[in-house]
Enzyme design. Sequence first.
Site, PDB file in Angstrom:
ATOM      1  N   LYS A   1       0.873  -1.190   0.000  1.00  0.00           N
ATOM      2  CA  LYS A   1       0.000   0.000   0.000  1.00  0.00           C
ATOM      3  C   LYS A   1       0.895   1.219   0.000  1.00  0.00           C
ATOM      4  O   LYS A   1       2.020   1.168   0.503  1.00  0.00           O
ATOM      5  CB  LYS A   1      -0.875   0.020   1.256  1.00  0.00           C
ATOM      6  CG  LYS A   1      -2.110   0.895   1.133  1.00  0.00           C
ATOM      7  CD  LYS A   1      -3.247   0.150   0.460  1.00  0.00           C
ATOM      8  CE  LYS A   1      -4.440   0.995   0.193  1.00  0.00           C
ATOM      9  NZ  LYS A   1      -5.573   0.181  -0.273  1.00  0.00           N
TER      10      LYS A   1
ATOM     11  N   ASP B   1      -6.978   4.152  -4.609  1.00  0.00           N
ATOM     12  CA  ASP B   1      -7.671   4.036  -3.320  1.00  0.00           C
ATOM     13  C   ASP B   1      -8.301   5.418  -3.104  1.00  0.00           C
ATOM     14  O   ASP B   1      -8.521   6.158  -4.080  1.00  0.00           O
ATOM     15  CB  ASP B   1      -6.696   3.642  -2.201  1.00  0.00           C
ATOM     16  CG  ASP B   1      -7.402   3.209  -0.913  1.00  0.00           C
ATOM     17  OD1 ASP B   1      -7.890   2.075  -0.844  1.00  0.00           O
ATOM     18  OD2 ASP B   1      -7.491   4.015   0.051  1.00  0.00           O
TER      19      ASP B   1
END
Length: 446
Positions: free
Chosen positions: A126, A166
């Site tokens: 991430k 995201d």
Amino acid sequence: MDPQVAQFMALVKAKDPAEPEFHQAVQEVAESIIPFIEENPKYKHAKILERIAEPERVLIFRVPWLDDVGEVQVNRGFRIEMNSAIGPYKGGLRFHPTVNLGILKFLAFEQVFKNSLTTLPMGGGKGGSDFDPKGKSDNEVMRFCQSFMTELCRHIGPNTDVPAGDIGVGGREIGFLYGQYKRIRNEFAGVLTGKGIEWGGSLIRPEATGYGAVYFAEEMLQTQGESLKGKTCIVSGSGNVAQFTTEKINQLGGRVVTISDSTGFIHDPDGINPEKLAYVMDLKNIRRGRIKEYAEKYGCQYHEGERPWNIKGEAAFPSATENEINEADAVKLVGNGCKVISEGANMPSTPNAIGVYEKHKILYGPGKAANAGGVAVSGLEMTQNSMRLPWTRKEVDSRLQQIMKSIHETCVKYGAEKDGFVNYVKGANIGGFVKVADAMLAQGIV
Ligand code: NDP
Ligand code: 2IT
């Protein structure tokens, strides 16, 4: 708390005391995994859980850029390369002012288990930045993305680490990031997913997280002979995940009565039908306005500064952000007759909220299972990029449905209790863990 979990968490917290979201994500997994490890000592001796909680690599870098008035701005960029036991690091980028190391570590940690559940060969990662795209011009967003990628491009690659979107990172940002990667590396590679359809993207990727969360809710409801047809649904957020959750609920005959953004929520008891959803998509994706405008346009209620959990509905789809449902919200949801909660967002329910769902035996699909459709179709985008052959909408959608079904089966396999109740938290955690843990065992102490 179980003493072994407490002991393990004390070590995690001592290492990085200022990362509460990371502690929360790790503890939820540890509560499922530690009893499982006790029954399977090979994982214990190899210290698999201790290793999984430690990122393989963390990158933190400066992102300087020039704003429209010629002033220098400085943001911080991150990429957490969490686990590569079963494939290249894979996971989104988040651009939001709240981004910090602890938040990205929680997201990267969740991603490891989620990606494993998809059945596809993807490790977990991430990244992102504390950059706030809100109120920035397209040119400012472009200059920021170019600066961010100028550093990130040294660390990623189609067989190394494949970022995606995201919060705050959608098609526009992926385009700017991809353009800069290609320019610096002189490579047209499948190094990001969520790409435009003309330049290597997959059909259904924009829809995938929302559609997947709805397919997962249908799977859970089916275990009780029910479906979403005719059900009133509460959705939070109004971004990518919320929009396509709403679209799929409409297609399956449900009625979405709420959506929200960070300033409040709208309540439309008549339902957000396809025409109104098209308005939301234009408002949020093109005009980049506030959800309040929906209430003004359609003459319904707007609740400033509130979240939608006190509205009556049989199904809830939290699709905004972490910890958006607390214990009191969960009590309200359950009290209002909510039967199923399918998490489009990552970790939207606090531990106490989850306690309420478990006490009332609600069908509760945690994010790492319920929202895995997004990264699953990212995996399918990588496959199509490797083959240099795009699949049809129908092909990708049917694979997505198959994957959500398989994730549900895995949750039932590892989460079914003696009385038939399925603990999807336990099922997803153990189901996601086993594949990664076995790969780590096979690869030695690395
Ligand atoms: P978007 O940026 O498209 O939309 C985010 C939405 O959530 C916006 O409506 C935003 O409101 C709201 N929101 C964001 N932060 C907050 C906050 N702190 N408080 C209240 N509302 C907030 O993001 P996505 O739809 O892509 O992501 C939503 C969630 O889904 C996140 O938890 C993400 O991690 C998760 N997710 C996303 C996937 C994907 O493929 N995109 C895949 C799997 C999970 P505002 O516009 O006012 O900021
Ligand atoms: O949280 C997530 O799974 C995502 N933001 C999507 C990640 C991806 O690589 O598609």
